[in-house]
Design a protein around this motif. Structure first.
Motif, mmCIF file in Angstrom:
data_model
loop_
_atom_site.group_PDB
_atom_site.id
_atom_site.type_symbol
_atom_site.label_atom_id
_atom_site.label_comp_id
_atom_site.label_asym_id
_atom_site.label_seq_id
_atom_site.Cartn_x
_atom_site.Cartn_y
_atom_site.Cartn_z
ATOM 1 N N GLU A 38 0.832 -1.214 0.000
ATOM 2 C CA GLU A 38 0.000 0.000 0.000
ATOM 3 C C GLU A 38 0.862 1.258 0.000
ATOM 4 O O GLU A 38 0.524 2.253 -0.654
ATOM 5 C CB GLU A 38 -0.909 -0.003 1.232
ATOM 6 C CG GLU A 38 -2.042 1.003 1.116
ATOM 7 C CD GLU A 38 -2.934 0.973 2.354
ATOM 8 O OE1 GLU A 38 -2.518 0.380 3.364
ATOM 9 O OE2 GLU A 38 -4.023 1.550 2.294
ATOM 10 N N GLN B 231 -4.965 0.978 -5.820
ATOM 11 C CA GLN B 231 -4.964 1.494 -4.458
ATOM 12 C C GLN B 231 -6.157 1.030 -3.638
ATOM 13 O O GLN B 231 -6.014 0.559 -2.511
ATOM 14 C CB GLN B 231 -4.926 3.030 -4.494
ATOM 15 C CG GLN B 231 -4.383 3.621 -3.214
ATOM 16 C CD GLN B 231 -4.746 5.078 -3.067
ATOM 17 O OE1 GLN B 231 -5.507 5.625 -3.863
ATOM 18 N NE2 GLN B 231 -4.209 5.710 -2.046
ATOM 19 N N ILE C 281 -6.323 -2.730 -2.504
ATOM 20 C CA ILE C 281 -5.314 -3.018 -1.488
ATOM 21 C C ILE C 281 -5.736 -2.447 -0.141
ATOM 22 O O ILE C 281 -5.583 -3.082 0.904
ATOM 23 C CB ILE C 281 -3.938 -2.463 -1.922
ATOM 24 C CG1 ILE C 281 -3.418 -3.240 -3.137
ATOM 25 C CG2 ILE C 281 -2.939 -2.550 -0.778
ATOM 26 C CD1 ILE C 281 -2.036 -2.838 -3.571
ATOM 27 N N GLN C 282 -6.307 -1.249 -0.193
ATOM 28 C CA GLN C 282 -6.758 -0.626 1.055
ATOM 29 C C GLN C 282 -7.855 -1.456 1.714
ATOM 30 O O GLN C 282 -7.835 -1.687 2.932
ATOM 31 C CB GLN C 282 -7.255 0.781 0.748
ATOM 32 C CG GLN C 282 -7.608 1.587 1.984
ATOM 33 C CD GLN C 282 -8.163 2.952 1.614
ATOM 34 O OE1 GLN C 282 -7.811 3.504 0.572
ATOM 35 N NE2 GLN C 282 -9.031 3.481 2.458
ATOM 36 N N ARG D 24 -6.382 -4.381 3.377
ATOM 37 C CA ARG D 24 -5.695 -4.031 4.624
ATOM 38 C C ARG D 24 -6.695 -3.852 5.759
ATOM 39 O O ARG D 24 -6.485 -4.352 6.879
ATOM 40 C CB ARG D 24 -4.883 -2.743 4.461
ATOM 41 C CG ARG D 24 -4.230 -2.300 5.772
ATOM 42 C CD ARG D 24 -3.433 -1.038 5.622
ATOM 43 N NE ARG D 24 -4.187 0.066 5.057
ATOM 44 C CZ ARG D 24 -5.085 0.792 5.720
ATOM 45 N NH1 ARG D 24 -5.371 0.522 6.975
ATOM 46 N NH2 ARG D 24 -5.709 1.799 5.127
#
Lengths: 167, 167
Positions: free
Chosen positions: A120, A130, A133-134, A137
């Motif tokens: 990230e 982006q 991936i966020q 997470r």
DNA sequence: TGGTTTGTTCGGATTGAGCCGAACAAACAG
DNA sequence: CTGTTTGTTCGGCTCAATCCGAACAAACCA
């Protein structure tokens, strides 16, 4: 005859343990050896385990080593410092599950989370990558916290925490 | 160059998914195929997945089938009822974890519990085997309840339930 | 001391999973 | 109808895990 019934019941449970062992990433022999030790009234040595399980001595030696490492059984160095080694099963199954939890799931979650965070940081602000991936997470951060807390509670506590939630 | 950074970050995450797949009892190829689909902006067909992953067509065909069955990806029968099939990743990772939870852990716990209960009924009252089997059953009953409740909550709910317990 | 028992380590046989390529089936395009 | 694209199924290859037997090492016993 009741002895037979006991033996059959015992065998059934041990077979079930063989199967569970596979789920936990262990071999069938590991499940059986643990099962025999679980029902044994005294700690058993390797030759005794060979008799009980029918596995080769080398197999029993190797499997007991891994089972000891993972914490499923305990090495009881024989009284008098002799060579003879005896093994005893960890009978608090919940402890075992907690250990497996910590050693496998928690480790897995943490290393994954570390990788995701590094990715990230690396990905440019406006990149298409982006957002996914966020999302990843955030889910894994929840997961890490859940696993962390769950590993600290006993089975009864955990059960109660879930049952009493959402008043 | 930012495109490179994106590609590297994406690759890192996908490699991590390969590893996670093994923990969940799936193959590395399953992890990679899921990863590619997770980052794809549109559903992909089998030939496209072959290009992206480098795996053989037959491998992609087999892996997509199992991934669909487990619920990690979704089959989107192409518009117009054509033959061409497209696959889309389930991006709500928590759903996936819940599914895995239900399909693997819950099933495992339930079948084990059933075996233990049958064994417990069969074993005579005063047998040496009675107590260990009973202990096993009690732990697994807790476990069944925990897994059952946990599978009904979202990640956030679960986290809160554990965090607010015993303040 | 020599023989026996116990435990570990090594090489090898067997098995199963994962992946591949080829053959096949089904849909489409011209 | 013929050739192309897509997807599935089949047999085979490779590799890793599991288990075995044999050889070895270490402790005990007589």
């Amino acid at each position: 005859m009741s002895d037979d019934d006991s033996a059959v019941a015992r065998e059934r449970v041990i077979e079930s343990m063989e199967q569970s062992a596979e789920v936990y990433g262990l071999s069938r022999s590991a499940g059986r050896i643990y099962g025999v030790l679980y029902f044994a009234s005294d700690p058993l040595s390797i030759p005794e385990l060979v008799d009980e399980t029918g596995y080769a001595k080398s197999t029993v030696s190797n499997v007991t080593r891994t089972l000891s490492r993972v914490g499923l059984i305990h090495r009881r160095s024989s009284t008098g410092g002799g060579r003879r080694v005896r093994f005893e099963a960890e009978r608090e199954v919940w402890f075992i599950l907690q250990d497996v939890f910590q050693q496998y799931i928690q480790r897995e979650v943490q290393t994954t989370l570390r990788t995701i965070r590094r990715a990230e940081e690396q990905v440019p602000e406006d990149a298409r990558e982006q957002e996914p991936i966020q999302n990843l997470r955030e889910t894994y951060e929840d997961l890490e916290e859940i696993v962390q807390l769950a590993s600290e509670y006993s089975a009864a506590e955990l059960r109660e925490a879930l049952e009493t939630y959402e008043q």
